[in-house]
Design an enzyme around this catalytic site. Structure first.
Site, PDB file in Angstrom:
ATOM      1  N   HIS A  13     -13.642  17.496   8.388  1.00  0.00           N
ATOM      2  CA  HIS A  13     -13.500  18.475   7.297  1.00  0.00           C
ATOM      3  C   HIS A  13     -12.017  18.743   7.051  1.00  0.00           C
ATOM      4  CE1 HIS A  13     -15.093  22.393   5.324  1.00  0.00           C
ATOM      5  NE2 HIS A  13     -13.804  22.282   5.011  1.00  0.00           N
ATOM      6  N   HIS A  15      -8.775  19.353   3.849  1.00  0.00           N
ATOM      7  CA  HIS A  15      -8.351  19.536   2.447  1.00  0.00           C
ATOM      8  C   HIS A  15      -7.015  18.836   2.230  1.00  0.00           C
ATOM      9  CE1 HIS A  15     -11.433  22.583   1.569  1.00  0.00           C
ATOM     10  NE2 HIS A  15     -11.318  22.843   2.861  1.00  0.00           N
ATOM     11  N   LYS A  97     -20.845  18.536  -1.345  1.00  0.00           N
ATOM     12  CA  LYS A  97     -20.440  19.803  -0.700  1.00  0.00           C
ATOM     13  C   LYS A  97     -20.822  20.948  -1.611  1.00  0.00           C
ATOM     14  CE  LYS A  97     -18.026  22.729   1.899  1.00  0.00           C
ATOM     15  NZ  LYS A  97     -16.607  22.867   2.130  1.00  0.00           N
ATOM     16  N   HIS A 139     -20.878  25.169   2.853  1.00  0.00           N
ATOM     17  CA  HIS A 139     -20.026  26.295   3.246  1.00  0.00           C
ATOM     18  C   HIS A 139     -20.995  27.465   3.408  1.00  0.00           C
ATOM     19  CE1 HIS A 139     -16.196  28.774   2.977  1.00  0.00           C
ATOM     20  NE2 HIS A 139     -17.180  29.653   3.074  1.00  0.00           N
ATOM     21  N   HIS A 180     -17.580  24.590   9.445  1.00  0.00           N
ATOM     22  CA  HIS A 180     -16.725  25.617  10.051  1.00  0.00           C
ATOM     23  C   HIS A 180     -17.472  26.877  10.528  1.00  0.00           C
ATOM     24  CE1 HIS A 180     -16.932  26.895   5.888  1.00  0.00           C
ATOM     25  NE2 HIS A 180     -16.044  26.013   5.475  1.00  0.00           N
ATOM     26  N   ASP A 255     -10.801  21.951   8.883  1.00  0.00           N
ATOM     27  CA  ASP A 255     -10.671  22.758   7.661  1.00  0.00           C
ATOM     28  C   ASP A 255      -9.195  23.004   7.370  1.00  0.00           C
ATOM     29  OD1 ASP A 255     -11.542  24.014   5.388  1.00  0.00           O
ATOM     30  OD2 ASP A 255     -12.073  25.894   6.368  1.00  0.00           O
TER      31      ASP A 255
HETATM   32  O1  DOR Z   1     -10.008  28.870   4.480  1.00  0.00           O
HETATM   33  C1  DOR Z   1     -10.460  28.073   3.690  1.00  0.00           C
HETATM   34  N1  DOR Z   1      -9.642  27.326   2.917  1.00  0.00           N
HETATM   35  N2  DOR Z   1     -11.779  27.952   3.570  1.00  0.00           N
HETATM   36  C2  DOR Z   1     -12.346  27.218   2.613  1.00  0.00           C
HETATM   37  O2  DOR Z   1     -13.552  27.220   2.504  1.00  0.00           O
HETATM   38  C3  DOR Z   1     -11.506  26.486   1.639  1.00  0.00           C
HETATM   39  C4  DOR Z   1     -10.155  26.257   2.165  1.00  0.00           C
HETATM   40  C5  DOR Z   1      -9.182  25.854   1.073  1.00  0.00           C
HETATM   41  O3  DOR Z   1      -9.533  24.941   0.316  1.00  0.00           O
HETATM   42  O4  DOR Z   1      -8.120  26.444   0.963  1.00  0.00           O
HETATM   43 ZN    ZN Z   2     -12.869  23.685   3.877  1.00  0.00          ZN
END
Ligand code: DOR
Ligand code: ZN
Length: 365
Positions: A13, A15, A97, A139, A180, A255
């Protein structure tokens, strides 16, 4: 002291965002992992199989071919089942997702096209995803109750356990990943229903290391603010115990979520997300070491959840050494923007001491 891993780590997971941010952050993950599940809440979102392919190619242009991105579509209320299936069958995206829709619009970063969690079970894509074996990554937070009233933030994950239970009952073979995990209630649900092929979960480093006291210690700590929000010590400890128990359905998903400092460090509002990609393997290793469970670390990082995703683990030899280090710089992005990595502080004495370092990596291609 040394510890050797037999499988290359896999990021379940992460980003990467788009453009210059991807260029700045993706190499940190690619250095430690052979692949990763790339979250679709980019701006703009990954809404079609063609978006996923374009994004995948961009990521590979930065990381090189030794990193294999696992592409995920953003499931909205209007995503058509045919489109979901077409992209999956053609190998353009591999999972969907779902983000929770919130009362005021802000469930988490770029979640404005999310779904009301209480209606998720009625989404027309779910029966088809079950039929074709396509994973649904969730989520797991309920942001609004059945009357449309905003829920208490600390209860949102707990409220989603009933949603997961209902999904499990209605779609017995649907592949579900609860992302998460943070609450004792979700940890208990996973203990009972966890299954390596159909019901898996991920856990972040920050939720294994911190509780909500840390989030509020000495005032609000924007760099520990993420979604879901940190819970009580009891919840953190439930996830530490479950994660380091050797349970085959719990895997490493950081995450890691980069936000420029101007979005985190400001007088009003604070973007949610902690950037941990630079220290993924060291941080998880530290937790397993603290819990005297290093024998389960290899599976947690490189095996658990891979068969759920339809992937084969990759053999490797990774030597970890117990040798403290600190993160000594901010991460430059572009145009003066910077990301503050977990553990960095301007004052060297305030920097977090990472206990483990990666000594060497050799990976079968
Ligand atoms: O803390 C987080 N940041 N939780 C999420 O679900 C998304 C992520 C983000 O994309 O910044
Ligand atoms: Zn995330």
């Amino acid at each position: 002291m040394q510890h050797t891993l037999k499988h290359a780590p896999y990021e379940r997971h992460v980003h990467f965002r788009r453009g210059n941010m991807t260029k700045a952050v993706a190499p940190y993950t690619a250095r430690q992992c052979w692949g990763g599940v790339i979250m679709p809440n980019t701006a703009p979102h990954i809404l079609t199989p063609e978006d996923a392919v374009e994004y995948r190619d961009f990521i590979i242009s930065i990381t090189g071919k030794n990193f294999t991105p696992f592409m995920v579509g953003y499931l909205t209320a209007v995503t058509s089942p045919e489109e979901v299936k077409r992209g999956y069958k053609a190998g353009l995206w591999s999972a969907m997702k779902v983000y929770p829709r919130a009362a005021g619009g802000h469930g988490t970063t770029n979640a404005e096209d999310g779904i009301n969690m209480l209606e998720l079970a009625n989404h027309p894509a779910l029966p088809i995803m079950q039929e074709i074996g396509m994973p649904l990554l969730i989520h797991p937070e309920v942001n609004v109750d059945k009357n449309g009233v905003e829920t208490d933030e600390f209860d949102r994950e707990k409220l989603c356990v009933a949603v997961l239970r209902n999904l499990r009952r209605r779609f017995k073979r649907l592949k579900i990943s609860a992302e998460h995990g943070t609450s004792v209630e979700l940890a208990k649900f996973m203990e009972r229903y966890g299954d390596p092929e159909t019901m898996v979960c991920t856990v972040t480093t920050q939720h294994l290391m911190h509780d909500r006291n840390d989030l509020l210690r000495g005032g609000f700590q924007p760099h520990l603010r993420c979604y879901p929000i940190m819970k009580r010590r009891e919840s953190r400890d439930a996830w530490r115990a479950l994660t380091t128990s050797g349970a085959p359905f719990v895997g490493a998903g950081t995450d890691s979520a980069p936000h420029p400092t101007h979005a985190k460090e400001r007088a009003r509002g604070c973007a949610g997300g902690v950037f941990t990609a630079h220290a993924m393997v060291p941080l998880y290793t530290q937790v397993f070491d603290e819990m005297n469970s290093l024998e389960y670390l290899d599976n947690f990082l490189g095996v658990n959840g891979l068969s759920f995703l339809g992937l084969e683990p990759k053999l490797a030899e990774i030597v970890l050494t117990k040798q403290p280090w600190t993160m000594d710089k901010m991460i430059p992005v572009a145009h003066g923007d910077k990301v503050r990595p977990y553990g960095f502080h301007e004052d060297p004495d305030e920097r977090f001491q990472f206990q483990w370092s990666i000594d060497s990596i050799s990976c079968d291609q």
